[in-house]
Enzyme design. Structure first.
Site, PDB file in Angstrom:
ATOM      1  N   GLU A 172      46.935  48.459  46.542  1.00 50.23           N
ATOM      2  CA  GLU A 172      47.840  49.166  45.613  1.00 50.23           C
ATOM      3  C   GLU A 172      47.383  48.990  44.172  1.00 50.23           C
ATOM      4  O   GLU A 172      48.139  48.548  43.307  1.00 50.23           O
ATOM      5  CB  GLU A 172      49.305  48.715  45.809  1.00 50.23           C
ATOM      6  N   GLU A 294      49.959  50.071  55.374  1.00 46.43           N
ATOM      7  CA  GLU A 294      51.360  49.674  55.183  1.00 46.43           C
ATOM      8  C   GLU A 294      52.223  50.873  55.520  1.00 46.43           C
ATOM      9  O   GLU A 294      52.102  51.934  54.887  1.00 46.43           O
ATOM     10  CB  GLU A 294      51.618  49.217  53.746  1.00 46.43           C
TER      11      GLU A 294
HETATM   12  O1  AHR Z   1      54.923  45.185  52.258  1.00 49.63           O
HETATM   13  C1  AHR Z   1      55.549  44.840  51.076  1.00 49.63           C
HETATM   14  C2  AHR Z   1      54.798  45.314  49.845  1.00 49.63           C
HETATM   15  O2  AHR Z   1      54.826  46.703  49.804  1.00 49.63           O
HETATM   16  C3  AHR Z   1      53.344  44.984  49.757  1.00 49.63           C
HETATM   17  O3  AHR Z   1      53.102  43.710  49.268  1.00 49.63           O
HETATM   18  C4  AHR Z   1      52.828  46.011  48.807  1.00 49.63           C
HETATM   19  O4  AHR Z   1      51.469  46.320  49.025  1.00 49.63           O
HETATM   20  C5  AHR Z   1      53.758  47.182  49.014  1.00 49.63           C
HETATM   21  O5  AHR Z   1      54.239  47.669  47.832  1.00 49.63           O
END
Ligand code: AHR
Length: 481
Positions: A172, A294
């Site tokens: 991210e 994710e």
């Molecule tokens: O999964 C929780 C968070 O969500 C992670 O740390 C991040 O990469 C995303 O924003």
């Protein structure tokens, strides 16, 4: 309604890595959830919870991503090696501001991966780490010969290099990983990945930090400037029914919110289609994978828990999200090479919840169990539209066809006939989960309210299988044809 299954044609392989998981130093995912330490009264092997490891092996976990997430871009791996009593304590600024002792570090992660019999996906630090630090981590993990980092690993008790199949270059980086512009990150990616050296025979699959949801400009910029230097490009997408600010409750929701949740899960199809179309401009052969490292539901934290720990309950609605999303990944298997649901234990859409020595398997876990038959299976094409609340996958392993269906309607049932090209030789297994209410779930007092049951509401006639699919259910039928 009749759906024609083209089972004599061969199709694309559904990578088993689509069934990957994600574990971050966040709340009680690593500490308590996966790792309790060697001295814990909770049964463990070298500190890893035995019950959790066994449960994850049962769903054939293929790959585990670690250490983050946002945590990855603040993690300095050298803090987490060597004698535990000498390890530096650090503050987890992203997640609850808690102090952690670094007792779970590189050696412990690879011990966990070994026990799980899965592949490792390590996420490096671009946001606050140096090129040298990242490069040395790769050397420490994968170098078998004589070298400063390999020698240090041996001093710390591990003779052989580990196998690390996947490596993420930042996370991210448009947000918690450094608030970068895509042009800037693309240049940093080019530089950092240069020093992710290959020491052994195994090629490391390099994942570039990709877009948030529908940031197509990010994907375009990364592909244009660096596609030849990457194997995968990540994509993050979470379902929060009431939006990012309010999110919504995991347990208390009405039918309208159920529908929005399922619709938002189905949005993954458009996201992958559009990101993939941009990637096609630079990579029409689909060599570069979309890595959805994710995904899942993100609700408001359970009342009474630390909001920074992202602990939420998991209901049959989460099971719908899991099944809808996995069916979409299967549909895009040419481009989606890996996905990692967030997160494995006690965080967001977890497979497993723990409370001290207690453990429950969530409805999402049971979907991964019902769907594990699709790992590395050949996707089978079909014709014919099902209703709006039905989503399904057909795949083939050897002489067995596996048909998984999710009906995310909240009431009623739906009869669907599947016409195969060859006669059905027999039903090998038919199993399902179903909700008796929209928020059916398992908790520590009722760990088996939602479990996999045998499914019997179907008939066969020569090459036709007719199934009466209940509302709020996910089922898998395996048949010989
Ligand atoms: O999964 C929780 C968070 O969500 C992670 O740390 C991040 O990469 C995303 O924003």
């Amino acid at each position: 309604m009749t759906i024609k299954i083209l089972n004599t044609k061969s199709g694309t392989t559904i990578s088993k890595y689509i069934y990957g998981h994600f574990s971050e130093h966040l709340g009680r995912c690593i500490y308590e959830g996966l790792y309790v330490g060697e001295d814990s009264p909770i049964p463990n092997k070298n500190g890893m919870r035995t019950d959790v490891v066994e449960a994850l092996k049962n769903i054939k976990i293929p790959v585990l991503r670690w250490p983050g997430g946002c945590f990855a871009d603040e993690y300095h791996w050298k803090d987490g090696i060597g004698p535990k009593e000498n390890r530096k304590t650090i503050v987890n600024t992203h997640w609850g501001g808690v102090t952690e002792n670094n007792h779970f570090g590189t050696h412990e992660f690879f011990e966990l991966v070994k026990q799980l019999e899965c592949e490792a996906y390590v996420n490096g630090n671009v946001g606050s780490g140096t090129v040298q630090e990242m490069s040395e981590w790769v050397e420490y993990i994968t170098m078998n010969g004589i070298s400063p980092m390999a020698d240090w690993r041996r001093e710390n008790g591990h003779e052989e290099a580990w196998s690390m199949k996947f490596f993420g270059v930042g996370n991210e980086n448009w947000g918690c990983g450094g608030n970068m512009r895509p042009e800037y990150y693309a240049d940093l990616y080019r530089r950092y990945q240069t020093y992710v050296r290959q020491y052994g025979d195994q090629k490391i699959y390099k994942v570039a930090g990709g877009a948030n949801v529908d940031d197509y400009h990010w994907t375009k910029t990364l592909m244009k400037n660096a596609h030849w230097l990457m194997d995968g490009l990540s994509l993050h997408y979470y379902v929060h029914p009431q939006g990012w600010e309010k999110k919504g409750s995991a347990l208390a929701f009405d039918e309208a919110e159920w529908i929005i949740t399922c619709q938002k899960a189905a949005h993954m199809d458009e996201l992958i289609t559009r990101h993939s179309a941009i990637m096609d401009q630079y990579d029409p052969e689909k060599r570069v994978g979309i890595i959805v490292d994710e995904w899942g539901t993100w609700f408001s934290a359970e009342p009474g828990t630390n909001p920074g720990f992202l602990y939420q309950q998991n209901t049959i609605r989460d099971a719908m999200v899991a099944a809808i999303t996995l069916n979409i990944f299967h549909k895009h298997a040419e481009r989606v090479h890996m996905a990692n649901i967030a997160q494995t234990v006690n965080v967001l859409q977890a497979m497993i919840l723990t409370d001290g020595e207690k453990m429950v398997k969530t409805p999402s876990y049971h979907v991964f169990d019902l769907y594990k038959v699709h790992q590395d299976a050949e996707r089978i094409e079909s014709h014919g539209a099902a209703s709006e609340t039905i989503t399904y996958t057909v795949s083939k392993q050897a002489d067995t066809l596996h048909l998984s269906i999710c009906n995310f309607a909240v009431s009623g049932s739906e009869a669907i006939s599947f016409d195969f090209e060859t006669a059905i030789q027999g039903i090998k297994e038919a199993r399902y989960i179903v909700g008796d209410k929209m928020n059916a779930h398992n908790d520590f007092d009722h760990p088996e309210d939602v479990v996999i049951q045998s499914f019997e509401d179907y008939t066969t006639n020569n090459s036709q299988l007719t199934i009466n699919i209940p509302a709020m259910s996910v089922l898998t039928i395996s048949l010989a044809v």
